[in-house]
Design an enzyme around this catalytic site. Structure first.
Site, mmCIF file in Angstrom:
data_model
loop_
_atom_site.group_PDB
_atom_site.id
_atom_site.type_symbol
_atom_site.label_atom_id
_atom_site.label_comp_id
_atom_site.label_asym_id
_atom_site.label_seq_id
_atom_site.Cartn_x
_atom_site.Cartn_y
_atom_site.Cartn_z
ATOM 1 N N GLN A 5 0.780 -1.246 0.000
ATOM 2 C CA GLN A 5 0.000 0.000 0.000
ATOM 3 C C GLN A 5 0.812 1.299 0.000
ATOM 4 O O GLN A 5 0.477 2.245 -0.725
ATOM 5 C CB GLN A 5 -0.953 0.005 1.216
ATOM 6 C CG GLN A 5 -1.842 1.219 1.242
ATOM 7 C CD GLN A 5 -2.906 1.258 2.312
ATOM 8 O OE1 GLN A 5 -3.510 2.293 2.523
ATOM 9 N NE2 GLN A 5 -3.190 0.166 2.990
ATOM 10 N N ASN A 52 11.332 -10.277 -14.325
ATOM 11 C CA ASN A 52 12.063 -10.916 -13.218
ATOM 12 C C ASN A 52 13.426 -10.238 -13.140
ATOM 13 O O ASN A 52 14.331 -10.545 -13.903
ATOM 14 C CB ASN A 52 12.194 -12.420 -13.452
ATOM 15 C CG ASN A 52 12.873 -13.101 -12.278
ATOM 16 O OD1 ASN A 52 13.492 -12.433 -11.436
ATOM 17 N ND2 ASN A 52 12.755 -14.409 -12.213
ATOM 18 N N PHE A 95 10.555 -1.847 -1.086
ATOM 19 C CA PHE A 95 10.973 -3.190 -0.688
ATOM 20 C C PHE A 95 11.464 -3.159 0.745
ATOM 21 O O PHE A 95 11.738 -2.099 1.310
ATOM 22 C CB PHE A 95 12.151 -3.659 -1.560
ATOM 23 C CG PHE A 95 11.794 -3.859 -3.003
ATOM 24 C CD1 PHE A 95 10.681 -4.599 -3.374
ATOM 25 C CD2 PHE A 95 12.606 -3.329 -4.000
ATOM 26 C CE1 PHE A 95 10.370 -4.782 -4.709
ATOM 27 C CE2 PHE A 95 12.294 -3.512 -5.333
ATOM 28 C CZ PHE A 95 11.175 -4.243 -5.689
ATOM 29 N N LYS A 113 11.347 -4.946 8.788
ATOM 30 C CA LYS A 113 10.260 -4.818 7.812
ATOM 31 C C LYS A 113 9.050 -4.297 8.568
ATOM 32 O O LYS A 113 8.857 -4.628 9.737
ATOM 33 C CB LYS A 113 9.930 -6.178 7.219
ATOM 34 C CG LYS A 113 11.002 -6.706 6.293
ATOM 35 C CD LYS A 113 10.580 -8.008 5.670
ATOM 36 C CE LYS A 113 11.606 -8.449 4.649
ATOM 37 N NZ LYS A 113 11.259 -9.728 4.051
ATOM 38 N N GLU A 155 1.533 -1.464 8.167
ATOM 39 C CA GLU A 155 0.717 -0.357 8.684
ATOM 40 C C GLU A 155 0.686 -0.221 10.215
ATOM 41 O O GLU A 155 1.077 0.795 10.780
ATOM 42 C CB GLU A 155 -0.718 -0.550 8.157
ATOM 43 C CG GLU A 155 -1.760 0.367 8.748
ATOM 44 C CD GLU A 155 -1.563 1.815 8.332
ATOM 45 O OE1 GLU A 155 -1.486 2.061 7.128
ATOM 46 O OE2 GLU A 155 -1.503 2.699 9.209
ATOM 47 N N ASP A 179 0.659 3.592 5.982
ATOM 48 C CA ASP A 179 0.823 3.249 4.569
ATOM 49 C C ASP A 179 0.539 4.421 3.624
ATOM 50 O O ASP A 179 1.437 5.064 3.113
ATOM 51 C CB ASP A 179 -0.102 2.085 4.212
ATOM 52 C CG ASP A 179 0.453 0.753 4.695
ATOM 53 O OD1 ASP A 179 1.663 0.664 4.908
ATOM 54 O OD2 ASP A 179 -0.327 -0.189 4.841
ATOM 55 N N GLY A 185 -7.424 20.034 19.992
ATOM 56 C CA GLY A 185 -6.999 21.427 20.046
ATOM 57 C C GLY A 185 -7.623 22.120 21.238
ATOM 58 O O GLY A 185 -7.838 21.496 22.278
ATOM 59 N N GLY A 186 -7.916 23.380 21.077
ATOM 60 C CA GLY A 186 -8.467 24.149 22.187
ATOM 61 C C GLY A 186 -9.988 24.044 22.297
ATOM 62 O O GLY A 186 -10.591 24.680 23.159
HETATM 63 N N1 CAO Z 1 11.683 -9.673 -9.822
HETATM 64 C C1 CAO Z 1 12.461 -10.405 -8.996
HETATM 65 N N2 CAO Z 1 12.493 -10.231 -7.666
HETATM 66 C C2 CAO Z 1 11.705 -9.269 -7.166
HETATM 67 C C3 CAO Z 1 10.880 -8.471 -7.970
HETATM 68 C C4 CAO Z 1 10.885 -8.701 -9.357
HETATM 69 N N3 CAO Z 1 10.130 -8.002 -10.203
HETATM 70 N N4 CAO Z 1 10.218 -7.608 -7.189
HETATM 71 C C5 CAO Z 1 10.599 -7.872 -5.930
HETATM 72 N N5 CAO Z 1 11.511 -8.877 -5.928
HETATM 73 C C6 CAO Z 1 12.194 -9.437 -4.782
HETATM 74 C C7 CAO Z 1 13.157 -8.470 -4.144
HETATM 75 O O1 CAO Z 1 14.359 -8.411 -4.826
HETATM 76 C C8 CAO Z 1 13.276 -9.047 -2.754
HETATM 77 O O2 CAO Z 1 14.144 -10.177 -2.782
HETATM 78 P P1 CAO Z 1 15.311 -10.433 -1.672
HETATM 79 O O3 CAO Z 1 14.677 -10.231 -0.339
HETATM 80 O O4 CAO Z 1 15.713 -11.844 -1.973
HETATM 81 O O5 CAO Z 1 16.401 -9.495 -1.913
HETATM 82 C C9 CAO Z 1 11.853 -9.529 -2.528
HETATM 83 O O6 CAO Z 1 11.254 -9.734 -3.783
HETATM 84 C C10 CAO Z 1 10.986 -8.453 -1.866
HETATM 85 O O7 CAO Z 1 11.198 -8.513 -0.602
HETATM 86 P P2 CAO Z 1 10.422 -7.578 0.416
HETATM 87 O O8 CAO Z 1 11.261 -7.579 1.640
HETATM 88 O O9 CAO Z 1 10.135 -6.248 -0.125
HETATM 89 O O10 CAO Z 1 9.028 -8.334 0.574
HETATM 90 P P3 CAO Z 1 8.360 -9.007 1.842
HETATM 91 O O11 CAO Z 1 7.070 -9.559 1.356
HETATM 92 O O12 CAO Z 1 9.276 -9.943 2.533
HETATM 93 O O13 CAO Z 1 8.083 -7.780 2.830
HETATM 94 C C11 CAO Z 1 7.234 -5.612 3.384
HETATM 95 C C12 CAO Z 1 7.015 -6.903 2.592
HETATM 96 C C13 CAO Z 1 6.115 -4.652 3.011
HETATM 97 C C14 CAO Z 1 7.150 -5.930 4.891
HETATM 98 C C15 CAO Z 1 8.615 -5.018 3.043
HETATM 99 O O14 CAO Z 1 8.674 -4.839 1.646
HETATM 100 C C16 CAO Z 1 8.898 -3.698 3.735
HETATM 101 O O15 CAO Z 1 9.193 -3.641 4.931
HETATM 102 N N6 CAO Z 1 8.851 -2.601 2.959
HETATM 103 C C17 CAO Z 1 9.209 -1.291 3.443
HETATM 104 C C18 CAO Z 1 8.138 -0.743 4.323
HETATM 105 C C19 CAO Z 1 6.820 -0.682 3.600
HETATM 106 O O16 CAO Z 1 6.675 -0.092 2.566
HETATM 107 N N7 CAO Z 1 5.812 -1.255 4.234
HETATM 108 C C20 CAO Z 1 4.457 -0.971 3.799
HETATM 109 C C21 CAO Z 1 3.839 -2.054 3.160
HETATM 110 S S1 CAO Z 1 2.152 -1.659 3.056
HETATM 111 O O17 CAO Z 1 1.555 -2.217 4.493
#
Ligand code: CAO
Length: 416
Positions: free
Chosen positions: A17, A73, A97, A137, A140, A169, A248-249
């Site tokens: 999000q 990819n 990410f 990581k 929300e 988010d 507020g006030g």
């Molecule tokens: N092709 C190949 N690989 C891809 C890709 C693509 N098109 N798009 C994403 N990936 C891979 C990334 O390279 C990454 O791989 P590695 O971890 O092996 O390096 C992986 O997919 C993405 O990992 P991620 O950590 O972003 O995903 P997750 O599901 O484990 O975590 C989240 C999700 C939201 C917790 C994390 O992305 C995060 O903390 N983001 C920052 C904070 C944020 O925006 N949070 C809000 C989310 S909305 O509630």
């Protein structure tokens, strides 16, 4: 008239999000937003909480309108080659990410800057660079807790509470959009791109600033006069949860209206604004309070504020929330009905202003979503459906100069 962001090309490496909310808004305003998604899967929200089998979930469609979808990819050589070409001809790359993922993919800020010195790289993370939680990581509600919202939301005799508004988010996405637009303006002056980073914790905190104000007042005084705990309850050394008190006030509270026993939203928010005290007395049939020194000033009223709210609730008991607001608006009293999502979805004014729109979609038929909350005199924001997974892959690759044979090879090489 063209759209203001027309000509701005954005690589949208966002998911869930926070990031998608940012890039969706930029797409509404005319940017060409290319959502890069993993082949076969795409953004995880495409399949989360579906209500129609095999169709993109509303979670996805409501955060990705007006975009194009490119499946790539980026962990394969072919995918990296396409991304490199895209970076060379784009203006902004947005990602949310987990920490370090873009670097692990081989696209560090330094590398991207080398490929395209004008590129703006915008990121959302849970915590800011250098923060002792920077490796975490974040979703929300985690951000609402870390940013000070949860400890200050709810009732004093209950646990910390998160709110339904996406403070962690979508709010962070809005901050990021402001950062990107600022960096674009600066690039117009310098020709240089830059990194723009927004953390979810900081964005929540930015909206909780009045609570930071209150902590300092509490440190100095030992009490907070606008909180329900004053003057009869106890304060500790941290800002307490204040229920539905006004921040507020102006004292305010959520008050019951006719039907509250069976309708969970038969309430109004009622604010006692200082200048409106006399009209309030007239409106609720308490004209004697207008001249009674026990009631004429905000300070005099404070120790009986809940008795005053009870009196107003008695007055409200035979009025629906809509009837009550229609009476109170004539007295210039700041108030509103507590609206359910069902009522908001059907609200004619919101539809007319484009704040709620119905969008045709190839698999869902149509769906309801939010339109731009920002209104312009020189731009009408048209909301179009979110793309199907990979809908624009061939189109984007063709635009990058790939032939039909090369595109076919690319699909084969990227198969996961
Ligand atoms: N092709 C190949 N690989 C891809 C890709 C693509 N098109 N798009 C994403 N990936 C891979 C990334 O390279 C990454 O791989 P590695 O971890 O092996 O390096 C992986 O997919 C993405 O990992 P991620 O950590 O972003 O995903 P997750 O599901 O484990 O975590 C989240 C999700 C939201 C917790 C994390 O992305 C995060 O903390 N983001 C920052 C904070 C944020 O925006 N949070 C809000 C989310 S909305 O509630």
């Amino acid at each position: 008239m063209g759209k203001p962001l027309e000509g701005i090309k954005i690589i949208d490496f966002t998911h869930v999000q926070a990031g998608p909310a940012c890039t969706q808004m930029l797409a509404w305003f005319g940017a060409d937003v290319i959502k890069v998604e993993r082949p076969g899967a795409g953004d995880v929200t495409r399949s989360q909480l579906r209500h129609v089998e095999d169709a993109d979930a509303l979670y996805f469609t409501m955060l990705n309108s007006n975009k194009r979808s490119l499946t790539l990819n980026t962990k394969t050589e072919a995918g990296k080659e396409v991304l490199t070409k895209l970076i060379k001809e784009s203006d902004v790359l947005v990602e949310n990410f987990g920490p370090g993922a873009l670097d692990r993919m081989g696209f560090s800020w330094e590398h991207i800057h080398e490929l395209n010195p004008g590129m703006i790289v915008a990121s959302v993370k849970g915590f800011s660079d250098g923060h002792h939680y920077q490796d975490l990581k974040v979703y929300e509600n985690v951000a609402q807790c870390a940013g000070g919202a949860a400890s200050t939301t709810g009732f004093w005799d209950g646990p910390p509470l998160v709110t339904g508004a996406a403070l962690g988010d979508s709010n962070t996405g809005m901050h990021l959009a402001i950062g990107i637009l600022t960096a674009l303006v600066q690039r117009n002056q310098t020709g240089e791109g830059q990194r723009v980073a927004v953390s979810m914790q900081d964005s929540v905190l930015n909206l909780c600033r009045v609570k930071l104000r209150d902590q300092q007042r509490l440190d100095a005084l030992g009490y907070l006069e606008e909180y329900p705990q004053y003057p009869h309850g106890e304060f500790t050394d941290v800002v307490p949860r204040g229920g539905n008190a006004g921040g507020g006030g102006q004292p305010g509270w959520v008050l019951k209206c006719k039907g509250w026993q069976s309708d969970p939203n038969a309430y109004i928010y009622f604010t006692i604004q200082g200048h409106a005290w006399e009209p309030i007395c007239d409106a609720i049939g308490k004209p004697e309070w207008k001249t009674d020194p026990e009631y004429t000033t905000a300070r005099a009223r404070q120790d009986k504020i809940f008795d005053i709210f009870s009196t107003i609730e008695e007055w409200l008991s035979d009025k629906t929330k809509y009837e009550a607001v229609d009476i109170l608006r004539k007295f210039d009293i700041p108030c509103a009905p507590v609206l359910s999502m069902k009522e908001i979805a059907a609200d004619e004014s919101l539809r007319k202003s484009g704040s709620i729109v119905e969008v045709p979609h190839p698999k869902l038929g149509k769906y309801l979503t939010v339109g731009s909350p920002i209104k312009f005199s020189g731009l009408s924001v048209e909301i179009t459906a979110s793309p199907l997974l990979g809908e624009h892959t061939d189109e984007v690759l063709t635009g990058l100069g790939y032939s039909a044979d090369q595109i076919a090879e690319m699909h084969a090489a990227q198969a996961v």
